[in-house]
Design an enzyme around this catalytic site. Structure first.
Site, short mmCIF file in Angstrom:
data_model
loop_
_atom_site.label_atom_id
_atom_site.label_comp_id
_atom_site.label_asym_id
_atom_site.label_seq_id
_atom_site.Cartn_x
_atom_site.Cartn_y
_atom_site.Cartn_z
N ASN A 16 18.93 27.50 7.51
CA ASN A 16 18.84 26.17 6.89
C ASN A 16 18.58 26.37 5.40
OD1 ASN A 16 18.36 23.55 6.11
ND2 ASN A 16 16.33 23.45 7.05
N TRP A 17 19.64 26.20 4.61
CA TRP A 17 19.52 26.47 3.17
C TRP A 17 18.87 25.31 2.41
CZ3 TRP A 17 24.84 29.03 1.49
CH2 TRP A 17 24.92 30.27 2.11
N LYS A 18 18.66 24.20 3.07
CA LYS A 18 18.09 23.01 2.41
C LYS A 18 18.93 22.69 1.16
CE LYS A 18 13.75 24.42 4.39
NZ LYS A 18 12.34 24.16 4.52
N HIS A 103 15.10 16.99 11.18
CA HIS A 103 14.24 17.96 10.50
C HIS A 103 13.01 17.26 9.93
CE1 HIS A 103 12.81 20.92 7.61
NE2 HIS A 103 13.46 21.82 8.33
N GLU A 105 11.53 17.50 7.23
CA GLU A 105 11.64 17.03 5.83
C GLU A 105 12.39 15.71 5.76
OE1 GLU A 105 13.19 20.65 4.15
OE2 GLU A 105 11.23 21.61 4.45
N GLU A 173 9.44 23.37 15.44
CA GLU A 173 8.99 23.72 14.10
C GLU A 173 7.66 23.02 13.79
OE1 GLU A 173 12.41 25.05 11.53
OE2 GLU A 173 12.43 22.89 11.36
N GLY A 179 7.63 26.71 5.43
CA GLY A 179 7.67 26.95 3.98
C GLY A 179 6.51 27.79 3.46
N SER A 221 8.29 29.65 8.72
CA SER A 221 7.87 30.90 8.06
C SER A 221 8.21 32.15 8.84
CB SER A 221 6.38 30.84 7.70
OG SER A 221 6.17 29.78 6.80
N GLY A 242 14.30 28.91 7.21
CA GLY A 242 14.48 28.22 5.94
C GLY A 242 14.57 29.20 4.78
C1 PEP Z 1 12.62 24.88 8.01
O1 PEP Z 1 12.49 24.17 7.04
O2 PEP Z 1 13.26 24.51 8.99
C2 PEP Z 1 11.98 26.19 8.01
C3 PEP Z 1 11.83 26.83 9.14
O3 PEP Z 1 11.59 26.64 6.80
P1 PEP Z 1 10.83 28.01 6.47
O4 PEP Z 1 11.54 29.12 7.20
O5 PEP Z 1 10.97 28.13 4.99
O6 PEP Z 1 9.43 27.85 6.93
#
Ligand code: PEP
Length: 262
Positions: A16-18, A103, A105, A173, A179, A221, A242
């Site tokens: 997931n590149w956001k 998601h 976010e 998640e 993050g 993470s 992410g």
């Molecule tokens: C995400 O936003 O779905 C995610 C898992 O981010 P990160 O790996 O940066 O925690």
């Protein structure tokens, strides 16, 4: 995209590149690195979810057979006067076979379980496999977070047909773990327990066959440092990654960790 029992035997890693990176050139560089790492995998599949604007140029690139394109979101209506939104049909027509839905976010921007349910339904109607994100904001020792997770599952999926529910992809998640660094991710044993709880909830809500067919990914993470241990002890079918999915050396290590025979 319908349920395929063979898929469940392979781990799945979703990138997931956001809202990154800023240029197509940089995006192609990262994609190429992922593609090269993915070519060496025997037991894992990869879904790259770039921003919408890169879907079309990416769809013209060469894909190894274990790499797929996904969207990060779709709108909850099929067409009409919805300025700035992108439909499931549009992303499907650009070559995406999957979409992240719900998601955290996006939920933080106002997406309710009801909106997420519509998106999941539309994704299925469009033959786009939704990857439904669920997860609590915080844990508490009384276990209220478990009820929160079960309620998300219920409200995001009630009313869907059995045909759609069998083989659905869930990304668990925990929001508090997103993050950060691997040191602050959820422990593999806590992931294991929560995955069991998610399966039990699916069994109670939608029947045993649905629970047995689930593909549950962990996100929050995941980095090179903790991926192997989570694969070994976490009782998962893969990851949603992410920030580390934008760093080729990190992502390559995560893919290697996921590349185990199940
Ligand atoms: C995400 O936003 O779905 C995610 C898992 O981010 P990160 O790996 O940066 O925690």
């Amino acid at each position: 995209m319908s349920y395929d029992i063979e898929m469940k035997k392979r781990n799945l890693v979703v990138a997931n590149w956001k809202m990154n990176p800023e240029s197509l050139e940089e995006a192609k560089k990262i994609f190429n690195a992922i593609r090269n790492s993915a070519k060496g995998l025997k037991n894992a599949d990869v879904i790259v979810c770039p921003p919408f604007t890169y879907l079309q140029p990416f769809s013209k690139l060469d894909f190894p057979k274990n790499v797929f394109l996904g969207a990060q979101n779709v709108f909850g209506e099929t067409k009409g006067a919805f300025t700035g939104e992108i439909s499931a049909g549009m992303v499907k027509n650009l070559g995406a076979n999957f979409s992240i839905v719900g998601h955290s976010e996006r939920r933080a921007m106002g997406e309710t379980n009801e909106i997420v349910r519509k998106k999941v339904q539309i994704a299925f109607n469009t033959n786009l496999m939704p990857i439904l994100c669920i997860g609590e904001k915080e844990r508490d020792k009384d276990g209220n977070h478990l009820e929160f997770i079960k309620n998300q599952i219920k409200e995001c999926l009630t009313g869907l047909s059995k045909k759609d529910l069998v083989g659905i992809h869930i990304a668990y998640e925990p929001i508090w773990a997103i993050g950060k660094s691997y040191k602050e991710a959820m422990s593999p044993t806590d992931i294991h327990e929560t995955v069991l709880f998610i399966k039990k909830s699916f069994g109670e809500l939608f029947g045993r066959d649905t629970a047995d067919s689930l593909r549950i990914l962990y996100g929050g993470s995941v980095e090179a440092e903790n991926a192997s241990e989570i694969v070994r002890l976490g009782n998962i079918d893969g990851f949603l990654v992410g920030h580390a999915s934008l760093v080729p050396s990190q992502f390559s290590a995560i893919l290697k960790a996921a590349d185990i025979k199940k």
